[in-house]
Design a protein around this motif. Structure first.
Motif, PDB file in Angstrom:
ATOM      1  N   LEU A  75       0.831  -1.207   0.000  1.00  0.00           N
ATOM      2  CA  LEU A  75       0.000   0.000   0.000  1.00  0.00           C
ATOM      3  C   LEU A  75       0.866   1.258   0.000  1.00  0.00           C
ATOM      4  O   LEU A  75       1.867   1.334   0.710  1.00  0.00           O
ATOM      5  N   ARG A  76       0.439   2.215  -0.804  1.00  0.00           N
ATOM      6  CA  ARG A  76       1.154   3.489  -0.864  1.00  0.00           C
ATOM      7  C   ARG A  76       0.133   4.625  -0.811  1.00  0.00           C
ATOM      8  O   ARG A  76      -0.935   4.543  -1.439  1.00  0.00           O
ATOM      9  N   TYR A  77       0.453   5.668  -0.074  1.00  0.00           N
ATOM     10  CA  TYR A  77      -0.455   6.803  -0.043  1.00  0.00           C
ATOM     11  C   TYR A  77       0.366   8.085   0.083  1.00  0.00           C
ATOM     12  O   TYR A  77       1.423   8.084   0.705  1.00  0.00           O
ATOM     13  N   PRO A  78      -0.064   9.152  -0.574  1.00  0.00           N
ATOM     14  CA  PRO A  78      -1.256   9.187  -1.429  1.00  0.00           C
ATOM     15  C   PRO A  78      -1.090   8.346  -2.694  1.00  0.00           C
ATOM     16  O   PRO A  78       0.013   7.938  -3.021  1.00  0.00           O
ATOM     17  N   GLY A  79      -2.231   8.138  -3.389  1.00  0.00           N
ATOM     18  CA  GLY A  79      -2.182   7.404  -4.648  1.00  0.00           C
ATOM     19  C   GLY A  79      -2.002   8.373  -5.803  1.00  0.00           C
ATOM     20  O   GLY A  79      -1.128   9.233  -5.770  1.00  0.00           O
ATOM     21  N   GLY A  80      -2.858   8.263  -6.797  1.00  0.00           N
ATOM     22  CA  GLY A  80      -2.774   9.172  -7.932  1.00  0.00           C
ATOM     23  C   GLY A  80      -1.493   8.991  -8.725  1.00  0.00           C
ATOM     24  O   GLY A  80      -0.978   7.885  -8.880  1.00  0.00           O
ATOM     25  N   ASP A  81      -0.961  10.132  -9.180  1.00  0.00           N
ATOM     26  CA  ASP A  81       0.222  10.088 -10.045  1.00  0.00           C
ATOM     27  C   ASP A  81       1.422   9.437  -9.353  1.00  0.00           C
ATOM     28  O   ASP A  81       2.227   8.751  -9.989  1.00  0.00           O
ATOM     29  N   SER A  82       1.547   9.635  -8.048  1.00  0.00           N
ATOM     30  CA  SER A  82       2.720   9.122  -7.345  1.00  0.00           C
ATOM     31  C   SER A  82       2.750   7.598  -7.292  1.00  0.00           C
ATOM     32  O   SER A  82       3.798   7.007  -7.036  1.00  0.00           O
ATOM     33  N   ALA A  83       1.607   6.969  -7.532  1.00  0.00           N
ATOM     34  CA  ALA A  83       1.537   5.510  -7.436  1.00  0.00           C
ATOM     35  C   ALA A  83       1.413   4.838  -8.798  1.00  0.00           C
ATOM     36  O   ALA A  83       1.298   3.608  -8.861  1.00  0.00           O
ATOM     37  N   GLN A  84       1.461   5.599  -9.872  1.00  0.00           N
ATOM     38  CA  GLN A  84       1.231   5.018 -11.189  1.00  0.00           C
ATOM     39  C   GLN A  84       2.287   3.974 -11.563  1.00  0.00           C
ATOM     40  O   GLN A  84       1.979   2.941 -12.179  1.00  0.00           O
ATOM     41  N   GLU A  85       3.512   4.242 -11.191  1.00  0.00           N
ATOM     42  CA  GLU A  85       4.564   3.287 -11.548  1.00  0.00           C
ATOM     43  C   GLU A  85       4.328   1.951 -10.860  1.00  0.00           C
ATOM     44  O   GLU A  85       4.458   0.882 -11.461  1.00  0.00           O
ATOM     45  N   MET A  86       3.995   2.003  -9.567  1.00  0.00           N
ATOM     46  CA  MET A  86       3.740   0.780  -8.815  1.00  0.00           C
ATOM     47  C   MET A  86       2.560   0.013  -9.410  1.00  0.00           C
ATOM     48  O   MET A  86       2.612  -1.206  -9.588  1.00  0.00           O
ATOM     49  N   LEU A  87       1.492   0.723  -9.723  1.00  0.00           N
ATOM     50  CA  LEU A  87       0.298   0.077 -10.259  1.00  0.00           C
ATOM     51  C   LEU A  87       0.542  -0.507 -11.644  1.00  0.00           C
ATOM     52  O   LEU A  87       0.096  -1.617 -11.958  1.00  0.00           O
ATOM     53  N   GLN A  88       1.265   0.234 -12.482  1.00  0.00           N
ATOM     54  CA  GLN A  88       1.542  -0.248 -13.826  1.00  0.00           C
ATOM     55  C   GLN A  88       2.405  -1.505 -13.781  1.00  0.00           C
ATOM     56  O   GLN A  88       2.178  -2.468 -14.520  1.00  0.00           O
ATOM     57  N   ALA A  89       3.385  -1.502 -12.882  1.00  0.00           N
ATOM     58  CA  ALA A  89       4.237  -2.681 -12.734  1.00  0.00           C
ATOM     59  C   ALA A  89       3.417  -3.884 -12.301  1.00  0.00           C
ATOM     60  O   ALA A  89       3.616  -5.011 -12.762  1.00  0.00           O
ATOM     61  N   ALA A  90       2.455  -3.655 -11.399  1.00  0.00           N
ATOM     62  CA  ALA A  90       1.616  -4.749 -10.911  1.00  0.00           C
ATOM     63  C   ALA A  90       0.709  -5.284 -12.014  1.00  0.00           C
ATOM     64  O   ALA A  90       0.542  -6.499 -12.168  1.00  0.00           O
ATOM     65  N   VAL A  91       0.115  -4.392 -12.778  1.00  0.00           N
ATOM     66  CA  VAL A  91      -0.765  -4.817 -13.872  1.00  0.00           C
ATOM     67  C   VAL A  91       0.020  -5.647 -14.882  1.00  0.00           C
ATOM     68  O   VAL A  91      -0.438  -6.694 -15.355  1.00  0.00           O
ATOM     69  N   THR A  92       1.217  -5.172 -15.211  1.00  0.00           N
ATOM     70  CA  THR A  92       2.052  -5.904 -16.159  1.00  0.00           C
ATOM     71  C   THR A  92       2.435  -7.270 -15.616  1.00  0.00           C
ATOM     72  O   THR A  92       2.350  -8.288 -16.310  1.00  0.00           O
ATOM     73  N   ALA A  93       2.861  -7.309 -14.343  1.00  0.00           N
ATOM     74  CA  ALA A  93       3.284  -8.566 -13.740  1.00  0.00           C
ATOM     75  C   ALA A  93       2.137  -9.559 -13.640  1.00  0.00           C
ATOM     76  O   ALA A  93       2.352 -10.773 -13.695  1.00  0.00           O
ATOM     77  N   SER A  94       0.914  -9.070 -13.490  1.00  0.00           N
ATOM     78  CA  SER A  94      -0.232  -9.964 -13.332  1.00  0.00           C
ATOM     79  C   SER A  94      -0.477 -10.807 -14.572  1.00  0.00           C
ATOM     80  O   SER A  94      -1.162 -11.832 -14.519  1.00  0.00           O
TER      81      SER A  94
END
Length: 523
Positions: A75-94
């Protein structure tokens, strides 16, 4: 850093970090902070805060209340732009499904905070598994094989993992090895991942992580000599097989072209066999091709080549590997991990060019031929003089052997030695002797000539060679003896390695077995 939590089922460890940043972990914000019992997305209940990783994210153990299974929530907060890299990496890895990759179940951005839900692993990270002592060769090979298979699956989709590290290699209580937390940066390549697998092998065998070769970390750096060259695993601890030592050092040598991850996985699969099948090991390790022009010619046993049998293994491994993998159309731009070593990082055994004309050149190997070494045995029966050429044939699987003695330090003799006759006076920087067992005692001397391989000649050598080089090595705990301390303004042509105590070999007998002697000269 990683933490452990005791439960009824034993230790449970979950990590979310790999390569660590130099700066401290950013302070955790209180606005939007999660708490025990909170349910995210009406599905994932937070049960316990495990740790904060090196990227400043929180790692929680949670429960999927729909499927009633444990999950890890990063978990990372805040989200938004600051978390895009983490989310994109997760989507790709999935999209990559493999038994040695941690499954990614969900990636959600609530703007105020973002989180990735992935598989929970009961077990511990490799970094913790090696805390007490390094692993044996069989287990280290098995873990590296699993990691290489996972990396090959990632590469097959066109992606790069970018975070292969003892902190992201999880070893489950059931023995399953899982690679987690992919987060590549723009500077990462498939070679970055493959070289990091060499770092995993080095760490598993020694408990040290090669910073310059693989990437910075809070783990202890690799053992190095005075010039900064990395010490081979066999020099750090006894009992590392030559084939695994060579493979590890080849993977960390940036002068060599690396194999692809699937080829490496196939080779490690070949080596990952039960201890009672030694015929597999006899085939020798994977070898790579030197790509840097001007490198000295390697002896036959250390010349970097691919083993001929790997091609057929690769076909089998690749077919099984690609089953269940969905190929991505595009690779995500992941950039939350530390950057891999860039240009200018020192190659193994050499110094990175800095442009400083006063910087000393890297040591160079001095070629030795069979007529440049002989056995010195002034007190013996002269039956152990043959086969000295095996000490300089470039093969670690051949050795000169002494007779077997019944008592220490050297039976009823004062000792035995090896006389090295260099082709010309040389500015020597070190002499390295590879033995088959630990516990030897030896001293290096220099002298002014050789009167011949006779008893009288040997007695004269022992009498005249009194200039000691460096410090004696007593009851040496490694199988490699390294003699240094040569005066920089003095050239040597004749050197005597004098052994005064026998090692105890694996069969319990007292015998000296010299596999290889290497002389290095200042550049």
């Amino acid at each position: 850093m990683t933490s452990e939590n005791s439960t009824e089922g034993g230790p449970v460890t979950q990590v979310g970090e790999g390569q660590e940043a130099d700066e401290a972990t950013p302070p955790v914000l209180t606005v939007g902070a999660p708490h025990v019992g909170e349910v995210l997305a009406d599905r994932y209940e937070l049960a316990e805060h495990i740790n904060d990783d090196a990227a400043g994210r929180q790692v929680w153990q949670g429960i999927d209340v729909v499927l009633r299974r444990p999950v890890a929530v990063v978990l990372r907060y805040p989200g938004g732009d600051s978390a895009q890299e983490m989310l994109q990496a997760a989507v790709t890895a999935s999209r990559v499904i493999h038994p040695n990759l941690a499954g990614v179940y969900d990636a959600i951005d609530e703007d105020g905070r973002a989180y990735v839900v992935r598989e929970w692993i009961d077990g511990e990270a490799l970094r913790e598994l090696v805390v007490d002592e390094p692993l044996d060769a069989e287990r280290a090979t098995s873990i590296a094989h699993s990691v290489a298979s996972a990396v090959a699956a990632v590469h097959a989709t066109g992606m790069v993992h970018g975070n292969v590290h003892p902190g992201t290699v999880m070893v489950g209580a059931d023995g399953r090895v899982v690679l987690a937390d992919a987060r590549a940066t723009d500077g990462d390549t498939p070679d970055t991942d493959v070289r990091a697998i060499g770092g995993i092998l080095y760490f598993a065998l020694t408990g040290h992580w090669p910073h310059a070769e693989v990437g910075p970390s809070s783990l202890p750096d690799a053992v190095r000599d005075g010039s900064g060259a990395i010490a081979a695993p066999r020099m750090v601890r006894a009992g590392v097989p030559a084939y695994l030592d060579d493979l590890t050092m080849d993977l960390l040598d940036d002068r060599l072209a690396l194999p692809s991850a699937d080829v490496l996985a196939a080779e490690l699969d070949r080596l990952d066999v039960a201890a009672d099948e030694p015929f597999i090991v006899d085939a020798g390790p994977l070898r790579f091709s030197a790509v840097e022009e001007g490198l000295p010619e390697q002896p036959p046993a250390t010349r970097r080549k691919l083993v001929l049998g790997v091609a057929s293994l690769l076909v089998i491994a690749t077919v099984g590997l690609l089953l269940g993998i969905s190929v991505l159309a595009d690779r995500g731009d992941d950039s939350s991990g530390d950057a891999a070593p860039g240009p200018g990082v020192a190659a193994t055994g050499t110094a990175a060019p800095s442009g400083d004309a006063n910087e000393p050149a890297a040591p160079k190997a001095v070629p030795l031929t069979r007529d440049q070494v002989r056995i010195v045995d002034p007190d013996g029966d002269r039956t152990e003089l043959a086969d000295a050429a095996l000490m300089v044939d470039g093969k670690r699987d051949t050795a000169w052997e002494s007779d077997t003695y019944k008592n220490l330090p050297f039976g009823d003799k004062s000792g035995m030695g090896v006389l090295i006759k260099l082709a010309e006076p040389t500015d020597v920087s070190s002499v390295q002797v590879n033995l088959s067992a630990t516990g030897a005692s030896a001293t290096l001397f220099s002298g002014q000539g050789d009167t011949g391989s006779t008893r009288a000649g040997d007695q004269k050598v022992l009498k005249d060679y009194k200039t000691r080089i460096g410090e004696p090595l007593e009851n040496h705990e490694a199988t490699t003896l390294t003699f240094q301390g040569f005066p920089p303004d003095q050239k040597n042509q004749y050197l005597l390695i004098w052994f005064t105590k026998l090692p105890s070999t694996s069969d319990g007998r007292l015998r000296l077995e010299i596999q290889e002697i290497t002389v290095q000269a200042r550049g």
